[in-house]
Design a protein around this motif. Structure first.
Motif, short mmCIF file in Angstrom:
data_model
loop_
_atom_site.label_atom_id
_atom_site.label_comp_id
_atom_site.label_asym_id
_atom_site.label_seq_id
_atom_site.Cartn_x
_atom_site.Cartn_y
_atom_site.Cartn_z
N SER A 89 0.90 -1.16 0.03
CA SER A 89 -0.11 -0.04 -0.25
C SER A 89 1.00 1.39 -0.02
O SER A 89 0.58 2.26 -0.71
N ASP A 129 -6.06 -0.62 -4.66
CA ASP A 129 -5.17 -1.05 -3.34
C ASP A 129 -6.41 -2.17 -3.07
O ASP A 129 -7.45 -1.94 -2.13
N GLU A 130 -6.23 -3.53 -3.24
CA GLU A 130 -6.98 -4.58 -2.63
C GLU A 130 -8.25 -4.52 -2.81
O GLU A 130 -9.21 -4.49 -1.85
#
Ligand SMILES: Nc1ncnc2c1ncn2[C@@H]1O[C@H](COP(=O)(O)OP(=O)(O)OP(=O)(O)O)[C@@H](O)[C@H]1O
Ligand SMILES: [Mg+2]
Lengths: 335, 292
Positions: free
Chosen positions: A44, A159-160
């Motif tokens: 991240s 991000d995920e």
């Protein structure tokens, strides 16, 4: 559209935590890059440095041929999809999609056109006038994607984005994202800790460990020739068997190796094979059987067809070409 | 909810008794008295009282002084609320952006809340005192002749500042908590969406803060209307020429100083109705989350 270059990128948080170091990645225009690694490895942080949400303490980020270190997130020409979607709860789906365009003074008719188009691509047309809270998780995810694509940015950052969805939806959305990216050809940087997601989405994978790059390569390259014991253990499911060479000194073709890796699917039952395995547990997966056991005190797993005969000890053989040999201290690959 | 079964029928009542007694003696009974008195008129010597129906209420609505008090209360309550909430929000946004010393500032900013209203009143009365205060001196330098003893405007400004100052701490705490409840990713998404800091505040932060803002709005109006008695009493005593005679102060003044019990009681009843209305609004809307 643009290429992205990460040049010796590093991040030390105030307080002295080093989250990322010495990262060099060249992302080609239109390429889908997946950053994968265990929790806390700095994925991240890396993505947020590209987005401009985190200051860059070392090195350079270039988007196109512009160094963006000191450029505001809004002016980097990127769009980001957040893990919690970060939809504006007080705005309708339409307003959510239009917000970024409105701030950039896009003409009204153009906004309308792009929102309608994105809604069609993502099949969220019927929900345009709803508030996000009146949507299911999957629909919210689509809206978050929509907010990114209406902008027609040079790059997508994810991000995920799928980690809040249930397993089935995750597989479906994974395919849709891949499909969408193929169609739009927008350079994408995608973060996940799910190695399966990484394998299926990526043009190239970047495996991170402790803030450093372990390996960059296509999913198959990384799978077939993991550059380190860490990558070997992380990519592939069930995970590769990693045996301490001292526990199995008699294995042929393993001279000089500290750690010997062999994938469970590369092992087979062989009457006079070199490995003797003591079976401790069996998992039935339907299409196959996962057999866990010990050899020389090291854990070992093998996949077998569901009808394979089982006994308390099994003799296993393998093809020498399927062995992965790593140095003991550094974990680096030696064959 | 957890239900506890008491064997003894009496015990629960005994446990509740002190609280019930306090509620009855200090709230229900005086409230009942006020309602009763509002329909009565005492004779000049306070010996006999007779039922006069709504005469006390009608008298109030005919009284220029009472209508003035209504107007003064409205101006006062709105000014105090806007000022205390505005300043608190500004401070909260500033602290929310700070990482390192946020705690220190928060602690410092909370202190005023611990100061009693009367003390706050006297404090500001001193600061603005035309003879010994520091503010009139400063204002004189910029050419303003401050005198809250003769100027109606100055008097109003003084009581507004003195009342708002104390409430800023309270509002500040709620605003800080409200701001911290907004996910950072929301503001980050807006930043990527091309919204500058000011835009982000008005488009994202402020709307998401609206439940807190609404709650504080009601709390502050109630505070300004009912709990500022001591501030007024310690500074202007309603003057000059009724300029700061807010409703709650007038109740006290007409009742205890003017000895006009019937009218004072009627004023209390009107105040009570206002509180009840505000409380109902509070409960109705705070439950349904405002704005989104
Ligand atoms: N604001 C911060 N201040 C200090 N350290 C931080 C901060 N944010 C992250 N870190 C540290 O940096 C490292 C990397 O964090 P990061 O969030 O990038 O990990 P991640 O790979 O995204 O993990 P996950 O898969 O759990 O999301 C961690 O050790 C984390 O504790
Ligand atoms: Mg993360």
């Amino acid at each position: 559209m643009a290429s992205i270059t990460l040049d010796n990128l590093g991040k030390i948080y105030p307080g002295g935590t080093r989250a990322v170091g010495d990262v060099n990645i060249d992302i080609a225009d239109g390429e889908f890059i997946v950053l994968v690694g265990p929790s806390g490895c700095g994925k991240s942080t890396l993505l947020r440095m590209v987005a401009g949400l985190e200051s860059i303490t070392e090195g350079e980020v270039r988007i196109g041929d512009r160094v963006v270190n000191r450029i505001e997130p809004a002016d980097r020409d990127i769009a980001m999809v957040f893990q919690n979607y970060a939809l504006y709860p007080h705005m309708s789906v339409r307003q959510n999609l239009a917000y970024g365009l409105k701030n950039r003074r896009t003409p009204r008719a153009e906004i309308e056109r792009r929102v309608t188009e994105a809604a069609e691509i993502l099949q969220i047309g019927p929900f345009l006038d709803r508030k996000p809270r009146a949507l299911s998780g999957g629909q919210r995810q689509r809206v978050a994607m929509g907010r990114a694509i209406v902008r027609e940015p040079a790059a997508f950052l994810f991000d995920e984005p799928l980690s809040n969805l249930d397993a089935k939806l995750r597989v479906q959305m994974r395919l849709e994202i891949k499909e969408l990216q193929r169609r739009l050809r927008t350079t994408s940087l995608y973060v996940t800790h799910d190695q399966l997601e990484a394998m299926t989405l990526a043009d190239r994978l970047v495996v991170l460990n402790g803030g450093r790059v372990e390996q960059i390569g296509t999913p198959l390259e990384v799978y077939r020739k993991p550059a380190s014991a860490f990558v070997a253990g992380f990519i592939g499911s069930p995970a590769m068997n990693l045996l301490d060479a001292r526990a199995v000194p008699h294995l042929p073709g393993t001279a000089h190796a500290g750690t010997i890796g062999i994938r469970p699917e590369d092992l087979s039952i062989a009457a006079n094979g070199p490995i003797e395995m003591e079976v401790t547990a069996v998992e039935e997966l339907g299409a196959q059987r996962l057999v866990h056991g010990l050899t020389g005190g090291e854990a070992i797993t093998i996949t077998l067809p569901p009808d394979a005969p089982l006994s308390e000890t099994l003799r296993l053989g393998f093809d020498r070409g399927n062995l992965h040999l790593f140095q003991r201290e550094t974990g680096a690959r030696i064959n | 909810m957890k239900r506890t079964i008491f064997r003894n029928q009496l015990l629960p009542w005994l446990l509740l008794a002190p609280q019930l007694a306090i509620t009855f003696i200090f709230f229900l009974w005086p409230a009942g008295q006020a309602i009763r008195q509002s329909f009565l008129r005492e004779d000049a010597f306070g010996i006999k009282s007779s039922f006069v129906g709504l005469a006390n209420f009608r008298g109030l609505l005919d009284s220029a002084e009472y209508l003035n008090s209504l107007k003064v209360t409205a101006v006062f309550a709105v000014s105090v609320t806007v000022m205390s909430m505005g300043v608190a929000l500004l401070l909260a946004v500033a602290v929310d952006r700070m990482l390192k010393s946020a705690r220190v500032y928060t602690t410092l900013l909370v202190w005023p809340y611990a100061v009693a209203p009367a003390v706050a009143g006297i404090l500001w009365w001193f600061i603005f005192n035309p003879t010994v205060g520091v503010m009139p001196y400063v204002l004189e330098v910029v050419g303003y002749d401050w005198n809250h003893i003769s100027s109606k405007t100055d008097a109003m400004i003084l009581v507004v500042i003195a009342s708002a100052w104390k409430q800023i701490s309270y509002n500040f705490l709620f605003f800080v908590a409200g701001l911290q409840a907004i996910p950072a990713s929301m503001r980050e998404a807006a930043a990527i969406d091309g919204a500058g800091p000011v835009r982000r505040f008005f488009d994202i932060t402020f709307p998401l803060l609206s439940p807190t803002t609404f709650f504080l709005l009601v709390v502050n109006i109630v505070y300004a209307m009912f709990e500022t008695f001591a501030v007024i009493d310690a500074t202007t005593e309603g003057g000059p020429a009724q300029a700061t005679n807010i409703m709650v102060y007038k109740v006290y003044f007409d009742g205890f100083i003017g000895q006009n019990i019937g009218s004072s009681a009627a004023q209390s009843v009107i105040l009570m109705l206002i509180v009840i209305t505000l409380t109902v609004i509070q409960f109705r809307y705070v439950e349904k989350r405002v704005e989104y």
